[in-house]
Motif scaffolding. Sequence first.
Motif, PDB file in Angstrom:
ATOM      1  N   ASP A 146      -8.695  36.921  39.342  1.00 24.94           N
ATOM      2  CA  ASP A 146      -8.592  38.134  38.425  1.00 24.94           C
ATOM      3  C   ASP A 146      -7.954  37.819  37.159  1.00 24.94           C
ATOM      4  O   ASP A 146      -8.230  38.218  36.148  1.00 24.94           O
ATOM      5  N   LYS A 147      -6.812  37.367  37.226  1.00 25.14           N
ATOM      6  CA  LYS A 147      -5.947  36.980  35.942  1.00 25.14           C
ATOM      7  C   LYS A 147      -6.422  36.038  35.061  1.00 25.14           C
ATOM      8  O   LYS A 147      -6.716  36.208  33.771  1.00 25.14           O
ATOM      9  N   PHE A 148      -7.341  34.824  35.718  1.00 22.40           N
ATOM     10  CA  PHE A 148      -7.716  33.829  34.832  1.00 22.40           C
ATOM     11  C   PHE A 148      -9.077  34.428  34.274  1.00 22.40           C
ATOM     12  O   PHE A 148      -9.543  34.108  33.249  1.00 22.40           O
ATOM     13  N   ASP A 149      -9.677  35.399  35.014  1.00 26.63           N
ATOM     14  CA  ASP A 149     -10.912  36.147  34.467  1.00 26.63           C
ATOM     15  C   ASP A 149     -10.474  36.901  33.107  1.00 26.63           C
ATOM     16  O   ASP A 149     -11.520  36.883  32.287  1.00 26.63           O
ATOM     17  N   GLN A 150      -9.343  37.484  33.049  1.00 21.32           N
ATOM     18  CA  GLN A 150      -9.030  38.382  32.008  1.00 21.32           C
ATOM     19  C   GLN A 150      -8.534  37.454  31.002  1.00 21.32           C
ATOM     20  O   GLN A 150      -8.981  37.512  29.747  1.00 21.32           O
ATOM     21  N   VAL A 151      -7.965  36.298  31.304  1.00 18.80           N
ATOM     22  CA  VAL A 151      -7.746  35.156  30.242  1.00 18.80           C
ATOM     23  C   VAL A 151      -8.862  34.624  29.748  1.00 18.80           C
ATOM     24  O   VAL A 151      -9.014  34.641  28.269  1.00 18.80           O
ATOM     25  N   ARG A 186      -8.859  44.717  27.103  1.00 14.45           N
ATOM     26  CA  ARG A 186      -8.751  46.201  27.292  1.00 14.45           C
ATOM     27  C   ARG A 186      -7.219  46.432  27.452  1.00 14.45           C
ATOM     28  O   ARG A 186      -6.835  47.681  26.802  1.00 14.45           O
ATOM     29  N   GLN A 187      -6.457  45.707  27.915  1.00 15.74           N
ATOM     30  CA  GLN A 187      -4.923  45.988  28.175  1.00 15.74           C
ATOM     31  C   GLN A 187      -4.252  45.587  26.868  1.00 15.74           C
ATOM     32  O   GLN A 187      -3.348  46.451  26.452  1.00 15.74           O
ATOM     33  N   THR A 188      -4.790  44.712  26.258  1.00 15.56           N
ATOM     34  CA  THR A 188      -4.202  44.317  24.785  1.00 15.56           C
ATOM     35  C   THR A 188      -4.406  45.627  23.951  1.00 15.56           C
ATOM     36  O   THR A 188      -3.527  45.808  23.071  1.00 15.56           O
ATOM     37  N   GLU A 189      -5.587  46.150  23.628  1.00 18.00           N
ATOM     38  CA  GLU A 189      -5.889  47.100  23.159  1.00 18.00           C
ATOM     39  C   GLU A 189      -5.115  48.638  23.359  1.00 18.00           C
ATOM     40  O   GLU A 189      -4.533  49.427  22.403  1.00 18.00           O
ATOM     41  N   LYS A 190      -4.897  48.705  24.739  1.00 24.04           N
ATOM     42  CA  LYS A 190      -3.879  49.718  25.206  1.00 24.04           C
ATOM     43  C   LYS A 190      -2.555  49.728  24.638  1.00 24.04           C
ATOM     44  O   LYS A 190      -1.928  50.558  24.286  1.00 24.04           O
ATOM     45  N   ALA A 191      -1.968  48.433  24.783  1.00 26.59           N
ATOM     46  CA  ALA A 191      -0.576  48.103  24.407  1.00 26.59           C
ATOM     47  C   ALA A 191      -0.714  48.201  22.642  1.00 26.59           C
ATOM     48  O   ALA A 191       0.546  48.819  22.191  1.00 26.59           O
ATOM     49  N   SER A 192      -1.409  47.967  21.991  1.00 23.12           N
ATOM     50  CA  SER A 192      -1.572  48.066  20.775  1.00 23.12           C
ATOM     51  C   SER A 192      -1.441  49.462  20.259  1.00 23.12           C
ATOM     52  O   SER A 192      -0.493  49.956  19.473  1.00 23.12           O
ATOM     53  N   ALA A 193      -2.212  50.451  20.878  1.00 17.67           N
ATOM     54  CA  ALA A 193      -2.272  51.980  20.607  1.00 17.67           C
ATOM     55  C   ALA A 193      -0.958  52.468  21.002  1.00 17.67           C
ATOM     56  O   ALA A 193      -0.431  53.380  20.391  1.00 17.67           O
ATOM     57  N   TRP A 194      -0.488  51.692  22.181  1.00 18.30           N
ATOM     58  CA  TRP A 194       1.163  52.434  22.589  1.00 18.30           C
ATOM     59  C   TRP A 194       2.237  52.258  21.635  1.00 18.30           C
ATOM     60  O   TRP A 194       3.039  52.908  21.242  1.00 18.30           O
ATOM     61  N   LEU A 248       7.972  48.300  30.882  1.00 15.55           N
ATOM     62  CA  LEU A 248       8.041  47.491  32.104  1.00 15.55           C
ATOM     63  C   LEU A 248       7.035  47.533  33.260  1.00 15.55           C
ATOM     64  O   LEU A 248       6.466  46.891  33.860  1.00 15.55           O
ATOM     65  N   LEU A 249       6.828  48.941  33.341  1.00 13.44           N
ATOM     66  CA  LEU A 249       5.724  49.297  34.265  1.00 13.44           C
ATOM     67  C   LEU A 249       4.148  48.665  33.878  1.00 13.44           C
ATOM     68  O   LEU A 249       3.572  48.706  34.874  1.00 13.44           O
ATOM     69  N   GLU A 250       4.107  48.404  32.587  1.00 11.96           N
ATOM     70  CA  GLU A 250       2.551  47.758  32.381  1.00 11.96           C
ATOM     71  C   GLU A 250       2.715  46.323  32.455  1.00 11.96           C
ATOM     72  O   GLU A 250       1.698  45.591  32.236  1.00 11.96           O
ATOM     73  N   ASP A 251       4.036  45.834  32.820  1.00  7.74           N
ATOM     74  CA  ASP A 251       4.314  44.448  33.017  1.00  7.74           C
ATOM     75  C   ASP A 251       5.002  43.837  34.348  1.00  7.74           C
ATOM     76  O   ASP A 251       5.942  43.683  34.307  1.00  7.74           O
ATOM     77  N   PRO A 252       4.355  43.848  35.304  1.00  2.00           N
ATOM     78  CA  PRO A 252       4.938  43.637  36.656  1.00  2.00           C
ATOM     79  C   PRO A 252       5.515  42.278  36.686  1.00  2.00           C
ATOM     80  O   PRO A 252       6.629  42.084  37.403  1.00  2.00           O
ATOM     81  N   GLU A 253       5.012  41.263  35.771  1.00  5.14           N
ATOM     82  CA  GLU A 253       5.782  39.894  36.087  1.00  5.14           C
ATOM     83  C   GLU A 253       6.876  40.036  35.291  1.00  5.14           C
ATOM     84  O   GLU A 253       8.153  39.449  35.833  1.00  5.14           O
ATOM     85  N   ALA A 305       3.739  42.413  44.151  1.00  5.90           N
ATOM     86  CA  ALA A 305       2.413  42.006  44.610  1.00  5.90           C
ATOM     87  C   ALA A 305       1.316  42.079  43.341  1.00  5.90           C
ATOM     88  O   ALA A 305       0.164  42.028  43.918  1.00  5.90           O
ATOM     89  N   ARG A 306       1.729  42.248  42.439  1.00  7.14           N
ATOM     90  CA  ARG A 306       0.822  42.324  41.345  1.00  7.14           C
ATOM     91  C   ARG A 306       1.054  41.257  40.156  1.00  7.14           C
ATOM     92  O   ARG A 306       2.091  40.999  40.122  1.00  7.14           O
ATOM     93  N   LEU A 307      -0.081  40.988  39.335  1.00  2.94           N
ATOM     94  CA  LEU A 307       0.124  40.238  38.360  1.00  2.94           C
ATOM     95  C   LEU A 307      -0.125  41.207  37.060  1.00  2.94           C
ATOM     96  O   LEU A 307      -0.896  41.962  37.025  1.00  2.94           O
ATOM     97  N   THR A 308       0.523  40.449  35.733  1.00  2.00           N
ATOM     98  CA  THR A 308       0.380  41.389  34.571  1.00  2.00           C
ATOM     99  C   THR A 308      -0.965  41.311  34.002  1.00  2.00           C
ATOM    100  O   THR A 308      -1.691  40.194  34.057  1.00  2.00           O
ATOM    101  N   ASP A 309      -1.873  42.427  33.854  1.00  5.44           N
ATOM    102  CA  ASP A 309      -3.200  42.339  33.123  1.00  5.44           C
ATOM    103  C   ASP A 309      -2.939  42.043  31.678  1.00  5.44           C
ATOM    104  O   ASP A 309      -2.139  42.348  30.902  1.00  5.44           O
ATOM    105  N   VAL A 310      -3.869  40.903  31.431  1.00  4.97           N
ATOM    106  CA  VAL A 310      -3.775  40.515  30.272  1.00  4.97           C
ATOM    107  C   VAL A 310      -5.241  40.580  29.527  1.00  4.97           C
ATOM    108  O   VAL A 310      -5.676  39.715  28.677  1.00  4.97           O
ATOM    109  N   SER A 311      -5.992  41.534  29.869  1.00  7.13           N
ATOM    110  CA  SER A 311      -7.360  41.664  29.351  1.00  7.13           C
ATOM    111  C   SER A 311      -7.392  42.119  28.262  1.00  7.13           C
ATOM    112  O   SER A 311      -6.337  42.787  27.769  1.00  7.13           O
TER     113      SER A 311
END
Length: 295
Positions: free
Chosen positions: A170-175, A77-85, A46-51, A69-75
């Motif tokens: 920022d969100k769409f730059d990650q997309v 880099r975050q995808t790789e981090k989630a994969s390792a987790w 949950l902490l990695e996904d504010p939406e 006040a935050r949007l979920t990181d979809v970069s």
Amino acid sequence: MKRILKWIALLLGIGVLLGTALAIQVVFFRPFDIRIFYEKIFVQRLLEDPELLTQLGLVEQFGINGHNARLTDVSPRQTEKASAWIRESLNQLHAYDRAKLDEDGRLSYDVLDYYLTSSVAGDKYRYHNYPVNQMFGVQSQLPTFMATLHPLTSKEDADYYIQRLSLFPDKFDQVLEGLKLRETRYILPPKFVVEKVLAEMHSFIGKMPQENILFTSFAKRLEKIEALNQTTRERLLGNAETQIRQAVYPAYAYGSLIAYFEGLQQQKDLNNNGVWSLPDGDAYYDWEVRSNTTT
């Protein structure tokens, strides 16, 4: 009396140390109790996904709302981090002795094991998708999320809403970063998807900001907040309009998603109307069938 106070202070100090040690063990290592492990990975997710945290609405009742006040990181880099987790979580789960669990415990173990094992098996396909698509792509889901799921019962909620609007670029730059990475791997959306999402995005930004759902829904919900005076309400509406004009629309428009998809439309052969056309498409299809059914 002094001796008693010293003993109390000593016991409190020991309690703090033990609590700190337990917290460190829970956060950074595998918890001793598997039930705490379940709670740990749920909280980490949950902490990695504010939406998602906003959507569930679990913590606002306790005064915890900064995630709104935050949007979920979809970069990537975050995808790789989630994969390792996920891989690490599966390894930690397998370190528990399933045989020592009761019947309910074994069921919980097996459910989580199935989910994590399936996720690890499909990890090589983590970019085999189309984040921007005509059915549930980020370009439509994010405005819907803002209009229907972002809480709006106070001035603070309204400020968070406006803050989230400012984060659209920022969100769409990650997309876009993820789309370009997929392109290097020959993972491109079919032509009919490109055409439909382009029409959808042009329509979305073709309205005046005050006619956009991000503004109209915001204005309608603000009217229900009785604690707001008219001056504050007008200021919030003005800020929302500014962010739609200066942040949201440019995130969609030329130089961003629309420009990227128009480039695809003009330069790429997109006659790939099925996952069979993706790298290892047949194997990916088989994995999707296994992960989404029990047959």
